[in-house]
Enzyme design. Structure first.
Site, PDB file in Angstrom:
ATOM      1  CB  SER A  85      -0.866  -0.013   1.267  1.00  0.00           C
ATOM      2  OG  SER A  85      -1.417   1.256   1.497  1.00  0.00           O
TER       3      SER A  85
ATOM      4  CD  GLU B 248      -2.187   5.019   4.909  1.00  0.00           C
ATOM      5  OE1 GLU B 248      -1.774   5.019   6.072  1.00  0.00           O
ATOM      6  OE2 GLU B 248      -2.676   6.023   4.367  1.00  0.00           O
TER       7      GLU B 248
ATOM      8  CE1 TYR C   5      -4.241  -1.807   5.569  1.00  0.00           C
ATOM      9  CE2 TYR C   5      -3.107   0.224   4.975  1.00  0.00           C
ATOM     10  CZ  TYR C   5      -3.737  -0.954   4.610  1.00  0.00           C
ATOM     11  OH  TYR C   5      -3.854  -1.281   3.272  1.00  0.00           O
TER      12      TYR C   5
HETATM   13  P1  NAP Z   1     -11.541  -4.620   1.509  1.00  0.00           P
HETATM   14  O1  NAP Z   1     -12.672  -4.261   0.594  1.00  0.00           O
HETATM   15  O2  NAP Z   1     -11.538  -4.122   2.895  1.00  0.00           O
HETATM   16  O3  NAP Z   1     -11.454  -6.225   1.529  1.00  0.00           O
HETATM   17  C1  NAP Z   1     -10.681  -6.898   2.475  1.00  0.00           C
HETATM   18  C2  NAP Z   1     -10.903  -8.386   2.305  1.00  0.00           C
HETATM   19  O4  NAP Z   1     -10.108  -9.087   3.281  1.00  0.00           O
HETATM   20  C3  NAP Z   1     -12.350  -8.856   2.531  1.00  0.00           C
HETATM   21  O5  NAP Z   1     -12.644  -9.876   1.612  1.00  0.00           O
HETATM   22  C4  NAP Z   1     -12.313  -9.410   3.946  1.00  0.00           C
HETATM   23  O6  NAP Z   1     -13.304 -10.380   4.207  1.00  0.00           O
HETATM   24  C5  NAP Z   1     -10.938 -10.059   3.930  1.00  0.00           C
HETATM   25  N1  NAP Z   1     -10.404 -10.337   5.256  1.00  0.00           N
HETATM   26  C6  NAP Z   1     -10.248  -9.478   6.288  1.00  0.00           C
HETATM   27  N2  NAP Z   1      -9.678 -10.105   7.337  1.00  0.00           N
HETATM   28  C7  NAP Z   1      -9.476 -11.398   6.955  1.00  0.00           C
HETATM   29  C8  NAP Z   1      -8.926 -12.530   7.599  1.00  0.00           C
HETATM   30  N3  NAP Z   1      -8.481 -12.474   8.854  1.00  0.00           N
HETATM   31  N4  NAP Z   1      -8.867 -13.701   6.915  1.00  0.00           N
HETATM   32  C9  NAP Z   1      -9.325 -13.770   5.649  1.00  0.00           C
HETATM   33  N5  NAP Z   1      -9.865 -12.719   4.991  1.00  0.00           N
HETATM   34  C10 NAP Z   1      -9.938 -11.552   5.647  1.00  0.00           C
HETATM   35  O7  NAP Z   1     -10.148  -4.176   0.855  1.00  0.00           O
HETATM   36  P2  NAP Z   1      -9.809  -3.747  -0.654  1.00  0.00           P
HETATM   37  O8  NAP Z   1     -10.037  -2.293  -0.789  1.00  0.00           O
HETATM   38  O9  NAP Z   1     -10.421  -4.697  -1.577  1.00  0.00           O
HETATM   39  O10 NAP Z   1      -8.224  -3.938  -0.647  1.00  0.00           O
HETATM   40  C11 NAP Z   1      -7.635  -5.194  -0.946  1.00  0.00           C
HETATM   41  C12 NAP Z   1      -6.239  -5.237  -0.352  1.00  0.00           C
HETATM   42  O11 NAP Z   1      -5.442  -4.192  -0.899  1.00  0.00           O
HETATM   43  C13 NAP Z   1      -6.178  -5.055   1.157  1.00  0.00           C
HETATM   44  O12 NAP Z   1      -5.115  -5.838   1.638  1.00  0.00           O
HETATM   45  C14 NAP Z   1      -5.847  -3.581   1.327  1.00  0.00           C
HETATM   46  O13 NAP Z   1      -5.212  -3.358   2.568  1.00  0.00           O
HETATM   47  C15 NAP Z   1      -4.938  -3.361   0.146  1.00  0.00           C
HETATM   48  N6  NAP Z   1      -4.910  -2.022  -0.409  1.00  0.00           N
HETATM   49  C16 NAP Z   1      -6.080  -1.406  -0.749  1.00  0.00           C
HETATM   50  C17 NAP Z   1      -6.036  -0.150  -1.340  1.00  0.00           C
HETATM   51  C18 NAP Z   1      -7.300   0.563  -1.753  1.00  0.00           C
HETATM   52  O14 NAP Z   1      -7.237   1.769  -1.995  1.00  0.00           O
HETATM   53  N7  NAP Z   1      -8.419  -0.127  -1.884  1.00  0.00           N
HETATM   54  C19 NAP Z   1      -4.792   0.467  -1.596  1.00  0.00           C
HETATM   55  C20 NAP Z   1      -3.628  -0.218  -1.248  1.00  0.00           C
HETATM   56  C21 NAP Z   1      -3.697  -1.459  -0.676  1.00  0.00           C
HETATM   57  P3  NAP Z   1     -14.789  -9.983   4.697  1.00  0.00           P
HETATM   58  O15 NAP Z   1     -15.540  -9.586   3.443  1.00  0.00           O
HETATM   59  O16 NAP Z   1     -15.274 -11.217   5.320  1.00  0.00           O
HETATM   60  O17 NAP Z   1     -14.633  -8.836   5.652  1.00  0.00           O
HETATM   61  O1  G4F Z   2     -10.727   6.709   2.654  1.00  0.00           O
HETATM   62  P1  G4F Z   2      -9.747   6.604   3.750  1.00  0.00           P
HETATM   63  O2  G4F Z   2     -10.179   5.949   5.000  1.00  0.00           O
HETATM   64  O3  G4F Z   2      -8.473   5.902   3.103  1.00  0.00           O
HETATM   65  P2  G4F Z   2      -6.933   5.811   3.545  1.00  0.00           P
HETATM   66  O4  G4F Z   2      -6.747   6.085   4.968  1.00  0.00           O
HETATM   67  O5  G4F Z   2      -6.158   6.668   2.588  1.00  0.00           O
HETATM   68  O6  G4F Z   2      -6.608   4.269   3.299  1.00  0.00           O
HETATM   69  C1  G4F Z   2      -7.013   3.613   2.100  1.00  0.00           C
HETATM   70  O7  G4F Z   2      -5.995   3.722   1.125  1.00  0.00           O
HETATM   71  C2  G4F Z   2      -4.753   3.076   1.462  1.00  0.00           C
HETATM   72  C3  G4F Z   2      -3.799   3.316   0.288  1.00  0.00           C
HETATM   73  O8  G4F Z   2      -3.140   4.527   0.446  1.00  0.00           O
HETATM   74  C4  G4F Z   2      -5.027   1.600   1.661  1.00  0.00           C
HETATM   75  F1  G4F Z   2      -3.855   0.961   1.935  1.00  0.00           F
HETATM   76  C5  G4F Z   2      -6.016   1.403   2.787  1.00  0.00           C
HETATM   77  O9  G4F Z   2      -6.305   0.011   2.900  1.00  0.00           O
HETATM   78  C6  G4F Z   2      -7.299   2.149   2.445  1.00  0.00           C
HETATM   79  O10 G4F Z   2      -7.881   1.519   1.317  1.00  0.00           O
HETATM   80  O11 G4F Z   2      -9.217   8.067   4.139  1.00  0.00           O
HETATM   81  C7  G4F Z   2      -8.709   8.971   3.175  1.00  0.00           C
HETATM   82  C8  G4F Z   2      -8.516  10.345   3.811  1.00  0.00           C
HETATM   83  C9  G4F Z   2      -7.725  10.306   5.117  1.00  0.00           C
HETATM   84  O12 G4F Z   2      -6.814  11.382   5.113  1.00  0.00           O
HETATM   85  C10 G4F Z   2      -8.777  10.524   6.199  1.00  0.00           C
HETATM   86  O13 G4F Z   2      -8.282  11.158   7.372  1.00  0.00           O
HETATM   87  O14 G4F Z   2      -9.804  10.861   4.152  1.00  0.00           O
HETATM   88  C11 G4F Z   2      -9.734  11.424   5.444  1.00  0.00           C
HETATM   89  N1  G4F Z   2     -11.078  11.453   6.032  1.00  0.00           N
HETATM   90  C12 G4F Z   2     -11.741  12.599   6.408  1.00  0.00           C
HETATM   91  N2  G4F Z   2     -12.922  12.296   6.957  1.00  0.00           N
HETATM   92  C13 G4F Z   2     -11.861  10.411   6.335  1.00  0.00           C
HETATM   93  C14 G4F Z   2     -13.029  10.929   6.921  1.00  0.00           C
HETATM   94  N3  G4F Z   2     -11.676   9.082   6.151  1.00  0.00           N
HETATM   95  C15 G4F Z   2     -12.692   8.247   6.550  1.00  0.00           C
HETATM   96  N4  G4F Z   2     -12.533   6.914   6.350  1.00  0.00           N
HETATM   97  N5  G4F Z   2     -13.845   8.705   7.149  1.00  0.00           N
HETATM   98  C16 G4F Z   2     -14.063  10.040   7.357  1.00  0.00           C
HETATM   99  O15 G4F Z   2     -15.092  10.458   7.892  1.00  0.00           O
END
Ligand code: NAP
Ligand code: G4F
Length: 343
Positions: free
Chosen positions: A131, A133, A154
């Site tokens: 990520s 992050e 995280y």
């Molecule tokens: P998500 O929608 O939160 O999906 C997470 C998945 O992980 C769900 O299927 C969840 O199952 C499963 N899971 C959670 N805990 C588990 C466990 N203990 N054992 C087995 N499965 C488990 O996340 P996403 O946005 O698709 O992201 C996919 C991956 O990319 C994650 O690792 C995230 O951290 C990473 N990532 C995401 C972003 C982004 O912007 N989306 C960016 C960078 C990296 P349930 O449905 O049962 O909860």
């Molecule tokens: O949407 P967010 O919660 O995403 P964040 O923290 O960037 O993390 C996501 O992206 C990462 C990749 O860079 C992934 F690794 C991670 O798994 C996840 O998918 O927050 C985005 C921004 C933050 O700065 C947060 O402080 O939005 C700001 N924010 C402001 N108000 C909020 C809120 N975020 C959330 N979730 N809820 C609020 O009410």
């Protein structure tokens, strides 16, 4: 020969798009799902075919990243050509509430799966969902060579996963890669990430079912792309000859405020009339700015994001407006749910 893939996190946003992509390419797809007291497969229900049907190509298996022996068993039963490790406790704000659980799933879960791959002795290609992050406090632009500075439990857990993936590549010759993905969103995005929280609120406010949405820091900058395009990049990372690490991003940063403006304007509303501040959505340590440099992925994988943050905001608003129009579910229930925690 039909290729076989195992996806952990198949019920999540990315897992559902990746499953679609691999099935469209003729793969046999296996997904790890957690047992829950209610159905948790809504994002992949449209792909499911009864496994008794000879045409079935998608198979689901109960398991959990906290259960190492189960992962070992599944690896030897499925014998996948490719493993995509997408499962994680993926919410940054929640990781401050549940740091130990996040470490166990998002960090140690990765080494459990890598060990299962190694012990199986199968020549599997392994994708780790790393990520942006990881960059945390290091200012943009960020790329594969930028110094990491995690700012949450995280991110610290993902840092461990990044390095253990690299270590298994170097120590055991595993084909293991890190996809360092910047934020990517879609109509399937979890409801408590900020983009989806906003687009759902826009739909409810437009429909007259809600007046305000409560947010934390709206000055932070994110590089938001479209999830359906990012899973193509994940797949491409496993198709090149040598394993390597790649960043996927659009290269453009927007503030949360910019996203709000576009999302509300799209339905003729002014965001300032509807957004309220609530400090419980602040994080103890914030990541101020993430803007990726995706040039390595463009050069080596031929991958490029085509949907920018503004376009994304509009397509997500359109999807939430039509979901609300077509659903009989009282909106207020889901709003309440999303407000219980500090997400
Ligand atoms: P998500 O929608 O939160 O999906 C997470 C998945 O992980 C769900 O299927 C969840 O199952 C499963 N899971 C959670 N805990 C588990 C466990 N203990 N054992 C087995 N499965 C488990 O996340 P996403 O946005 O698709 O992201 C996919 C991956 O990319 C994650 O690792 C995230 O951290 C990473 N990532 C995401 C972003 C982004 O912007 N989306 C960016 C960078 C990296 P349930 O449905 O049962 O909860
Ligand atoms: O949407 P967010 O919660 O995403 P964040 O923290 O960037 O993390 C996501 O992206 C990462 C990749 O860079 C992934 F690794 C991670 O798994 C996840 O998918 O927050 C985005 C921004 C933050 O700065 C947060 O402080 O939005 C700001 N924010 C402001 N108000 C909020 C809120 N975020 C959330 N979730 N809820 C609020 O009410």
């Amino acid at each position: 020969m039909t290729k076989r893939a195992l996806i952990t996190g198949i019920t999540g946003q990315d897992g559902s798009y990746l499953a679609e992509l691999l099935l469209s390419k003729g793969y046999e797809v296996h997904g790890l799902i957690r047992r829950a007291s209610t159905f948790n497969t809504a994002r992949i229900d449209h792909l499911y075919v009864d496994p008794h049907d000879p045409a079935a190509k998608l198979f689901l298996h109960y398991g959990d990243l906290s259960d190492g022996s189960r992962l070992v068993t599944l690896m030897s039963e499925i014998r996948p050509d490719e493993v995509y490790n997408l499962a994680a406790q993926s919410h940054v704000r929640v990781s401050f509430d549940e740091p130990e659980h996040t470490a166990d799933t998002t960090g140690t879960g990765t080494v459990r799966l890598l060990e299962a791959v190694r012990l199986s002795g199968i020549a599997t290609r392994f994708y780790q969902a790393s990520s942006s992050e990881l960059f945390g406090a290091t200012p943009p632009p960020q790329s594969e060579t930028t110094q990491f500075y995690p700012r949450s439990p995280y991110a610290a857990a993902k840092l461990y996963s990044y390095w253990i993936t690299k270590n298994y590549r170097e120590a055991y010759g595993l084909y293991a890669v890190n996809g360092i993905l910047f934020n990517h969103e879609s109509p399937r995005r979890g409801e408590t990430f900020v983009t989806r929280k906003i687009t759902r609120a826009v739909a409810a406010i437009k429909a007259g079912q809600q007046e305000h949405v409560y947010l934390g820091n709206i000055d932070s900058i994110r590089d938001w792309g479209y999830a359906a395009e990012y899973v193509e990049g994940m797949w491409r990372m496993l198709q090149v000859d040598e394993p390597d690490d790649y960043a996927l991003a659009t290269g453009v940063g927007l503030t949360v405020r910019d996203f709000l403006e576009t999302a509300f304007e799209h339905v003729g509303l002014n965001w300032e009339d509807h957004v309220r501040f609530d400090e419980r959505y602040l994080r103890p340590t914030e990541v101020d700015a993430l803007i990726g440099d995706p040039s390595k992925a463009a050069e080596k994988l031929g991958w490029k994001a085509t949907v920018d943050g503004h376009e994304l905001a509009k397509l997500m608003v359109d999807a939430d407006v039509s979901a609300l129009e077509n659903s009989g579910r009282p909106w207020i229930d889901t709003v309440k749910l999303a407000s219980w925690g500090h997400e």
